[in-house]
Write a protein that holds these residues in place. Structure first.
Motif, mmCIF file in Angstrom:
data_model
loop_
_atom_site.group_PDB
_atom_site.id
_atom_site.type_symbol
_atom_site.label_atom_id
_atom_site.label_comp_id
_atom_site.label_asym_id
_atom_site.label_seq_id
_atom_site.Cartn_x
_atom_site.Cartn_y
_atom_site.Cartn_z
ATOM 1 N N ALA A 162 40.527 15.505 -32.066
ATOM 2 C CA ALA A 162 39.685 14.413 -32.548
ATOM 3 C C ALA A 162 38.617 14.939 -33.509
ATOM 4 C CB ALA A 162 39.020 13.737 -31.356
ATOM 5 N N THR A 163 38.284 14.086 -34.500
ATOM 6 C CA THR A 163 37.214 14.436 -35.439
ATOM 7 C C THR A 163 36.012 13.544 -35.176
ATOM 8 O OG1 THR A 163 38.916 14.919 -37.044
ATOM 9 C CG2 THR A 163 36.680 14.768 -37.884
ATOM 10 N N ILE A 164 34.852 14.165 -35.122
ATOM 11 C CA ILE A 164 33.613 13.417 -34.890
ATOM 12 C C ILE A 164 32.747 13.548 -36.141
ATOM 13 C CG2 ILE A 164 31.543 13.279 -33.435
ATOM 14 C CD1 ILE A 164 33.707 14.994 -31.505
ATOM 15 N N ALA A 165 32.501 12.435 -36.816
ATOM 16 C CA ALA A 165 31.694 12.491 -38.042
ATOM 17 C C ALA A 165 30.215 12.315 -37.687
ATOM 18 C CB ALA A 165 32.139 11.411 -39.014
ATOM 19 N N VAL A 166 29.415 13.253 -38.173
ATOM 20 C CA VAL A 166 27.971 13.191 -37.924
ATOM 21 C C VAL A 166 27.328 12.500 -39.122
ATOM 22 C CG1 VAL A 166 25.916 14.566 -37.397
ATOM 23 C CG2 VAL A 166 28.166 15.344 -36.626
ATOM 24 N N VAL A 167 26.813 11.295 -38.906
ATOM 25 C CA VAL A 167 26.259 10.516 -40.016
ATOM 26 C C VAL A 167 24.772 10.245 -39.770
ATOM 27 C CG1 VAL A 167 28.462 9.387 -40.534
ATOM 28 C CG2 VAL A 167 26.877 8.293 -38.948
ATOM 29 N N GLY A 168 24.105 9.790 -40.800
ATOM 30 C CA GLY A 168 22.695 9.441 -40.625
ATOM 31 C C GLY A 168 21.926 9.490 -41.921
ATOM 32 N N TYR A 169 20.691 9.058 -41.845
ATOM 33 C CA TYR A 169 19.784 9.069 -42.998
ATOM 34 C C TYR A 169 19.564 10.519 -43.420
ATOM 35 C CZ TYR A 169 16.298 6.582 -45.805
ATOM 36 O OH TYR A 169 15.599 5.985 -46.828
ATOM 37 N N THR A 170 19.301 10.725 -44.688
ATOM 38 C CA THR A 170 19.086 12.100 -45.134
ATOM 39 C C THR A 170 17.881 12.725 -44.416
ATOM 40 O OG1 THR A 170 18.770 13.529 -47.066
ATOM 41 C CG2 THR A 170 17.744 11.366 -47.187
ATOM 42 N N ASN A 171 18.023 13.990 -44.058
ATOM 43 C CA ASN A 171 16.962 14.748 -43.383
ATOM 44 C C ASN A 171 16.782 14.397 -41.898
ATOM 45 O OD1 ASN A 171 15.229 16.900 -44.220
ATOM 46 N ND2 ASN A 171 13.488 15.619 -43.706
ATOM 47 N N ALA A 172 17.730 13.634 -41.341
ATOM 48 C CA ALA A 172 17.604 13.250 -39.919
ATOM 49 C C ALA A 172 17.875 14.437 -38.998
ATOM 50 C CB ALA A 172 18.590 12.123 -39.608
ATOM 51 N N GLY A 173 18.555 15.458 -39.540
ATOM 52 C CA GLY A 173 18.865 16.642 -38.728
ATOM 53 C C GLY A 173 20.352 16.748 -38.408
ATOM 54 N N LYS A 174 21.198 16.169 -39.261
ATOM 55 C CA LYS A 174 22.650 16.176 -39.020
ATOM 56 C C LYS A 174 23.210 17.596 -39.005
ATOM 57 C CE LYS A 174 23.223 13.650 -42.681
ATOM 58 N NZ LYS A 174 21.803 13.487 -43.007
ATOM 59 N N SER A 175 22.816 18.368 -40.025
ATOM 60 C CA SER A 175 23.359 19.732 -40.112
ATOM 61 C C SER A 175 22.812 20.590 -38.976
ATOM 62 C CB SER A 175 23.002 20.367 -41.457
ATOM 63 O OG SER A 175 23.466 19.554 -42.493
ATOM 64 N N THR A 176 21.557 20.406 -38.631
ATOM 65 C CA THR A 176 20.960 21.182 -37.536
ATOM 66 C C THR A 176 21.684 20.861 -36.236
ATOM 67 O OG1 THR A 176 18.864 20.890 -38.703
ATOM 68 C CG2 THR A 176 18.742 21.838 -36.501
ATOM 69 N N LEU A 177 21.952 19.581 -36.015
ATOM 70 C CA LEU A 177 22.637 19.170 -34.788
ATOM 71 C C LEU A 177 24.077 19.697 -34.774
ATOM 72 C CD1 LEU A 177 22.396 17.453 -32.168
ATOM 73 C CD2 LEU A 177 23.418 15.578 -33.434
ATOM 74 N N THR A 178 24.770 19.562 -35.906
ATOM 75 C CA THR A 178 26.150 20.048 -35.971
ATOM 76 C C THR A 178 26.190 21.559 -35.717
ATOM 77 O OG1 THR A 178 26.533 18.343 -37.626
ATOM 78 C CG2 THR A 178 28.286 19.948 -37.346
ATOM 79 N N SER A 179 25.237 22.261 -36.315
ATOM 80 C CA SER A 179 25.159 23.716 -36.093
ATOM 81 C C SER A 179 24.987 24.008 -34.614
ATOM 82 C CB SER A 179 23.956 24.321 -36.819
ATOM 83 O OG SER A 179 24.077 24.156 -38.183
ATOM 84 N N ALA A 180 24.082 23.262 -33.976
ATOM 85 C CA ALA A 180 23.775 23.519 -32.573
ATOM 86 C C ALA A 180 24.976 23.205 -31.680
ATOM 87 C CB ALA A 180 22.572 22.684 -32.151
ATOM 88 N N LEU A 181 25.659 22.090 -31.956
ATOM 89 C CA LEU A 181 26.787 21.694 -31.105
ATOM 90 C C LEU A 181 27.984 22.618 -31.281
ATOM 91 C CD1 LEU A 181 26.694 17.798 -31.541
ATOM 92 C CD2 LEU A 181 25.892 19.120 -29.581
ATOM 93 N N THR A 182 28.139 23.145 -32.484
ATOM 94 C CA THR A 182 29.327 23.962 -32.742
ATOM 95 C C THR A 182 28.990 25.454 -32.744
ATOM 96 O OG1 THR A 182 28.974 23.794 -35.122
ATOM 97 C CG2 THR A 182 30.409 22.144 -34.148
ATOM 98 N N ARG A 183 27.743 25.750 -32.494
ATOM 99 C CA ARG A 183 27.270 27.144 -32.465
ATOM 100 C C ARG A 183 27.649 27.883 -33.740
ATOM 101 N NH1 ARG A 183 25.844 28.993 -26.794
ATOM 102 N NH2 ARG A 183 25.502 26.967 -25.851
ATOM 103 N N THR A 184 27.390 27.201 -34.838
ATOM 104 C CA THR A 184 27.621 27.819 -36.148
ATOM 105 C C THR A 184 26.313 27.716 -36.938
ATOM 106 O OG1 THR A 184 28.409 25.684 -36.925
ATOM 107 C CG2 THR A 184 30.088 27.300 -36.316
#
Ligand SMILES: Nc1nc2c(ncn2[C@@H]2O[C@H](COP(=O)(O)OP(=O)(O)OP(=O)(O)O)[C@@H](O)[C@H]2O)c(=O)[nH]1
Ligand SMILES: [Mg+2]
Length: 581
Positions: free
Chosen positions: A301-323
């Protein structure tokens, strides 16, 4: 809570203490670290693209000095939020080199700015020729002169949507390039685009915006030109223009306009075919992923992380995927979708897709320039909506996201199933302070008086002005007819559409209702400290198995209806190609 500008800066700085502290701290805080990604040696550069997309002349090696003009809004909290965002937008305009920004965002001075009368608030209709009233235009000129005496201002950024005529006239009056909100966002897209696909998409957006800006300009020597400065004239389909009563019989000018349009149309076709190529690669990769997961007997399954700019999408994705995805306080730090693996608590392997952020007042046509990128969102099995819980105008952010998701054709079922994550809960609120910004200093009474004076002036000395306004409106329509003949599938609405700004850019009520239907967050997290992430992973697991159940019982239609959605990509053959794999 009322947030002040100085507070905004403090807030940025307080974030900075966490995120932009020396690199040792960043690395030590792993797995939630924020490492900047290294230059990719394999990244294919697209030479010469940058030169052709500039909306105003600037030195690409240095950050331009912008002067921000913010129309006044009520209530003050809303004005503060919009002003903060505009300041961040202005400071986000910086070329990215090999995946890095050279300057530290928090070291940057806030751009000079002024809050002025809002023509929409006063009369619900801005002036056709200059957007602002005469008094405001002169007032801004004074501020610009004062700024220029310190250090020359490269361009004026008006945090509103201007028509081509308004933009050109203001450029002529102030003697400087003028960027409106859409123009600046496009500039940022182009400056931040890193991969070939993002560069192509950003250039396409710039090109179509440029097309909507084509007006004939009378140079200081009286010749018609399409140069940066000069007196804007609206060109009609018959090659006739009128400005302050000085019409001319066309021919050469019309040809010049057509030439400009043809060049844009040619470039657009070339860009579209290159984007199509990039999209084909993406479709192949997606098909390969599906094939592989099918072989392994479980669905990936693919989970798309969406949101307003600067909401912390990349930070959250990094944290969840440990990358370590690229995270930055600049708006639109991420332009390309990035897929990262993660294992859910059930042991299920999933892919998280981090993507471009959304922002209010963005025309759908601009969103569509990123259609191949946004396909990842439409195609995802589950959406994770990251909301910056510290944003003072959180409701506006939420409804903007619902609006864009609707526009790109995300099915209602997926919107209902979307997980809403309120991020940045570690952030502590500061004391309430008074707002600090440079205001044009006019009280409401003064504004009314000025307005009355302006109206009186207009009616006394109206012939020239009204001729410009009336003929602008009349010829704009004719111009639009020609526009449509030249390029029927316009990407960007121009002022020629004859729809008022407020109608064009505001988030529709349905999107607000959609956002309101969800009473609050499903989970509160801090992507930075890791609080709430475990709970979020369990929730994702739960939602995905719920989806599997529904699919088995046949209540969910498989993802094969891409072509029947509201917004469709234009590259049908690529779809078929992938489907045939
Ligand atoms: N205090 C705090 N700051 C956070 C948190 N998550 C993200 N940030 C900060 O918010 C800023 C934006 O984070 P990003 O992850 O780049 O945001 P984004 O949504 O990917 O932004 P774009 O790609 O520009 O749309 C960075 O300065 C982060 O350090 C959090 O949980 N707490
Ligand atoms: Mg990002």
């Amino acid at each position: 809570m009322l947030r002040t500008l100085s507070l905004a800066r403090d807030r940025l700085r307080s974030n900075a203490q966490v995120t932009s502290s020396p690199s040792t701290i960043r690395v030590l805080s792993s797995p939630f670290s924020l490492k900047r990604h290294a230059p990719k040696a394999t990244e294919e550069e697209a030479p010469g693209l940058k030169e052709s997309v500039l909306l105003y002349p600037k030195d690409p090696s240095s950050t331009p000095k912008l002067f921000l003009v913010q129309p006044r809004l009520t209530p003050p909290k809303f004005l503060q939020a919009k002003l903060n965002e505009a300041l961040c937008l202005a400071n986000s305009l910086e070329e990215q080199r090999y995946g890095y920004f050279e300057s530290d965002f928090f070291d940057k001075e806030l751009p000079s700015h002024v809050v002025v009368q809002n023509p929409i608030a006063r009369s619900s209709k801005p002036r056709v020729d200059t957007y602002f009233g005469r008094g405001t235009v002169d007032n801004i000129q004074c501020h610009l002169n004062a700024e220029d005496s310190k250090e020359e201002v490269d361009a004026v950024f008006i945090n509103a949507i201007l028509s081509a005529i308004q933009q050109r006239n203001l450029e002529r009056i102030w003697g400087k390039p003028v960027l409106d909100r859409v123009g600046l966002i496009i500039e940022i897209f182009n400056a931040h685009a890193h991969t070939k696909e993002a560069k192509l998409q950003a250039e396409l957006a710039a090109l179509m915006y440029k097309k909507s800006r084509l007006v004939r300009v009378r140079g200081t020597d009286g010749r018609q030109t399409f140069g940066q400065f000069g007196e804007a004239e609206v060109v009609s389909a018959r090659g006739r223009a009128a400005s302050k009563g000085t019409g001319f019989v066309g021919g050469a000018g019309e040809t010049e306009l057509q030439l400009q349009r043809r060049r844009i149309a040619d470039r657009r076709l070339r860009l579209l075919s290159q984007i199509k190529e990039a999209q084909r690669t993406r479709l192949l990769q997606r098909a390969a992923r599906k094939r592989q997961s099918g072989l392994e007997g479980k669905s990936l399954a693919t989970i798309a992380v969406v949101g307003y700019t600067n909401a912390g999408k990349s930070t959250l994705t990094s944290a969840l995927t440990r990358t370590a995805l690229y995270c930055n306080e600049r708006l639109f730090a991420t332009l390309d979708p990035t897929l990262k693996n993660a294992i859910l608590p059930s042991g299920r392997k999933v892919l998280f897709s981090d993507t471009v952020g959304f922002i209010s007042d963005l025309p759908i046509q601009l969103v569509e320039a990123f259609q191949s990128t946004l396909e990842e969102v439409v195609e995802a099995d589950l959406l994770l909506h990251v909301v910056d819980s510290t944003a003072p105008n959180i409701e506006e952010h939420r409804s903007t996201v619902f609006h864009v998701l609707n526009q790109i054709g995300v099915p209602e079922e997926k919107l209902k199933n979307m997980i809403e994550v309120w991020n940045k809960i570690d952030y502590e609120e500061e004391e309430e302070e008074d707002m600090h910004y440079l205001d044009d200093g006019k009280g409401e009474e003064e504004e009314e008086e000025e307005e009355e004076e302006e109206e009186a002036e207009l009616s006394e000395d109206s012939i020239a002005e009204e001729t410009l306004e009336a003929s602008s409106e009349a010829t704009v329509d004719e111009d639009q007819i020609q526009n449509q003949e030249d390029d029927s599938d316009e990407w960007l609405l121009s002022e020629d559409e004859n729809v008022s700004d407020s109608e064009l850019w505001k988030v529709p009520e349905e999107a607000k209702e959609d956002a309101a239907q969800k009473s609050g967050p499903d989970v509160r997290v801090s992507a930075l400290t890791g609080v709430g992430l475990k709970e979020l992973m369990y929730l994702i697991d739960e939602k995905l198995s719920g989806e599997d159940e529904k699919r088995k019982s046949g209540t969910i239609v498989e993802r094969n209806d891409f072509q029947s959605r509201k917004w469709r990509p234009s590259f049908k053959d690529g779809e078929e190609f992938a489907a045939g794999q």
